[in-house]
Enzyme design. Structure first.
Site: not given
Ligand code: BES
Ligand code: ZN
Ligand code: MN
Length: 506
Positions: A353, A351, A349, A279, A272, A267, A290
């Protein structure tokens, strides 16, 4: 820091500091430590008897030699309990020891090969572990800090051998350790770099430079090509940013002709923000990292090119920014991935996947026989496993076994997570083939389930490194900040597969 290997009696080693060791609870030092203790007139034994130092893992005591040894100082480091001792302990104590000596301004440091006596470790592997631990432990990211005149740095680490016959092999292993540590530190540099100086295009440029140096094939697919290949999911995430997306493809050919290929997918979100599903601002700065999965696969490719295993490896990194703007992707939008599947984007968010969906389709199109992806994919994985272990998900138990043993061997902890069919229900969409979030429950698993839809039958392991890619405090050979996980697992996996003749890849 330069690492060299020399045949040298420890008592006559002339540098700023000499590192020796002690197992937890040992009252009378043995081996090289005993020789040093005797030369110091029993000073080490005395410190032990006074209970000032007991050999606990990671603890140490620094002594001045007052001319009794040629080295100015001796650092005795604790190896911990002998039952728990192994190469991972060697890496950790090596990192800790060098940081202690750097603080004391030592420039030339010599070390014995910890654990090769009663510890029972092989001289070669230990030399590699010390090299890795030292180079990884001393890593700093200071390119944006004022250069201070007296910034301390260790300049030379000498691995001290007793027998000349061991020299050639130990040199080779130390060199391997150097290659591996260089790769991890490259990944760390990329993760630590802020997003204003590491845009998707910058990441591509860094990958291209590395590829040129290591003679890897490097292809950078730009927006036009991504459009032509109908990578609608990657393009959708990128559309909110004025910086255009790229798909990086690095290839290493260690075997002639059309041979089974290991595919590494990472990734590459260079920042992000969450996009329209933005966020909270607290902690958002961490999202410059990220792209840790992408950085790891790029860096691992550099090491693979230098170590030359007999196997073919292709790395694929989709890279873009996830930002809100007038042109950004919106909740409710439906996008189409390269393989024609429609995806309902419920949360912008989620993104990672989306961009991985297209990258995994592309890996399949390129004919990869085995896949590993690494991604800072979910906060849910951080909740489940903290910053200790990465989550590991698979569609093939045997392949998972290979990845687990590679991870175990290098000391990068992972944990096999479930992938029951029952979870699929959570990512069903009313309007499209699949939706990009699965609700509050089992967030790391439903994210993996989403990815699984795009890999088909190819044996695949997904590593969720959201909790492990950055450390909030230093420990062992891992300084605070980017860790470089899972670079060493990926390198080891490629080496292991080549060892077994690439056979299980058929
Ligand atoms: N990059 C984040 C995940 C992340 C969170 C990485 C904390 C490192 C530390 C990812 O893109 C994300 O935002 N995931 C969301 C998914 C949700 C919206 C289903 C998450 O985990 O909150
Ligand atoms: Zn992310
Ligand atoms: Mn995200």
């Amino acid at each position: 820091m330069k690492v060299n290997v020399q045949v040298q009696d420890v008592v006559a080693y002339p540098g700023d500091a000499l590192i020796v060791n002690l197992f937890d609870g040992v009252r009378k030092p043995g081996g090289a430590t005993r020789a040093v203790d005797e030369a110091l007139g029993g000073l080490i034994s005395r410190v032990i008897a006074q209970r000032e130092f007991q050999g606990k893992a990671g603890s140490s005591v620094l002594l001045h030699t007052q001319g009794k040894l040629r080295a100015e100082r001796v650092l005795v480091i604790g190896l911990g309990k002998q039952e728990e001792f192994g190469l991972e302990s060697v890496r950790a104590v090596s990192g800790e020891a060098l940081r202690v000596l750097r603080r004391h301004g030592c420039r030339r440091v010599g070390t014995i090969l910890h654990g090769t006596g009663v510890g029972g470790l092989g001289v070669e592997e230990t030399a590699q572990a010390i090299t890795e631990g030292a180079l990884l432990g001393l890593y700093t990211f200071d390119r944006y800090k004022k250069k201070e005149e007296d910034r301390k740095a260790v300049q030379e680490l000498s691995l001290l051998l007793r027998e000349r016959e061991q020299m050639a092999k130990v040199r080779t292993f130390a060199a391997t350790g150097q290659v591996i540590a260089d790769a991890v530190n490259l990944a760390r540099d990329l993760v630590n770099e802020p997003s204003n100086s590491l845009t998707p295009q910058d990441l591509a440029a860094r990958a291209r430079t590395m590829a040129k140096e290591q003679k890897l094939t490097c292809q950078i697919l730009e927006r036009r090509q991504l459009e032509r290949m109908r990578m609608g999911a990657l393009l959708a995430v990128a559309q909110g940013s004025s910086r255009s997306p790229v798909l990086l493809v690095l290839s290493y050919q260690g075997r002639r002709g059309k041979q089974p290929t290991l595919g590494l997918v990472g990734k590459g979100i260079t920042f992000d923000s969450g996009g329209i599903s933005i966020k909270p601002s607290e902690g958002m700065e961490q999202m410059k990292g990220d792209m840790a999965g992408g950085a790891a696969v790029i860096a691992a490719m550099g090491a693979i090119a230098r170590l030359k295993p007999a196997i073919n490896v292709t790395a694929i990194v989709p890279a873009c920014e996830n930002l809100p703007s007038g042109s950004a992707l919106k909740p409710g939008d439906v996008v189409r991935s390269m393989d024609g599947k429609t995806i309902e984007v419920v949360n912008t968010d989620a993104e990672g996947r989306l961009i991985l969906a297209d990258a995994l389709c592309y890996a399949r199109k390129l004919g990869c026989h085995r896949l590993v992806d690494a991604a800072t994919l979910t906060g849910a994985c951080v909740v489940a496993l903290g910053s200790v272990r990465s989550g590991a998900f698979t569609n093939n138990q045997e392949w998972m076994g290979r990845v687990q043993s590679a991870a175990e061997a290098v000391g990068e902890k992972i944990w096999h997570m479930p992938m029951d069919g029952d979870y699929d229900e959570q990512i069903k969409s009313d309007v499209a083939d699949i939706r990009n979030i699965g609700g509050r429950k089992a967030g790391a698993i439903t994210a993996a389930k989403f990815l699984a839809r795009f890999v088909g039958e190819i044996p695949w392991v997904h590593l969720d490194i959201a909790g492990t890619s950055q450390a909030d405090k230093e420990k062992g050979y891992t300084p605070k900040g980017a860790t470089g996980v899972p670079v060493r697992t990926l390198i080891r996996l490629a080496l292991d597969l080549a060892q077994s003749g690439g056979k299980p890849l058929r």
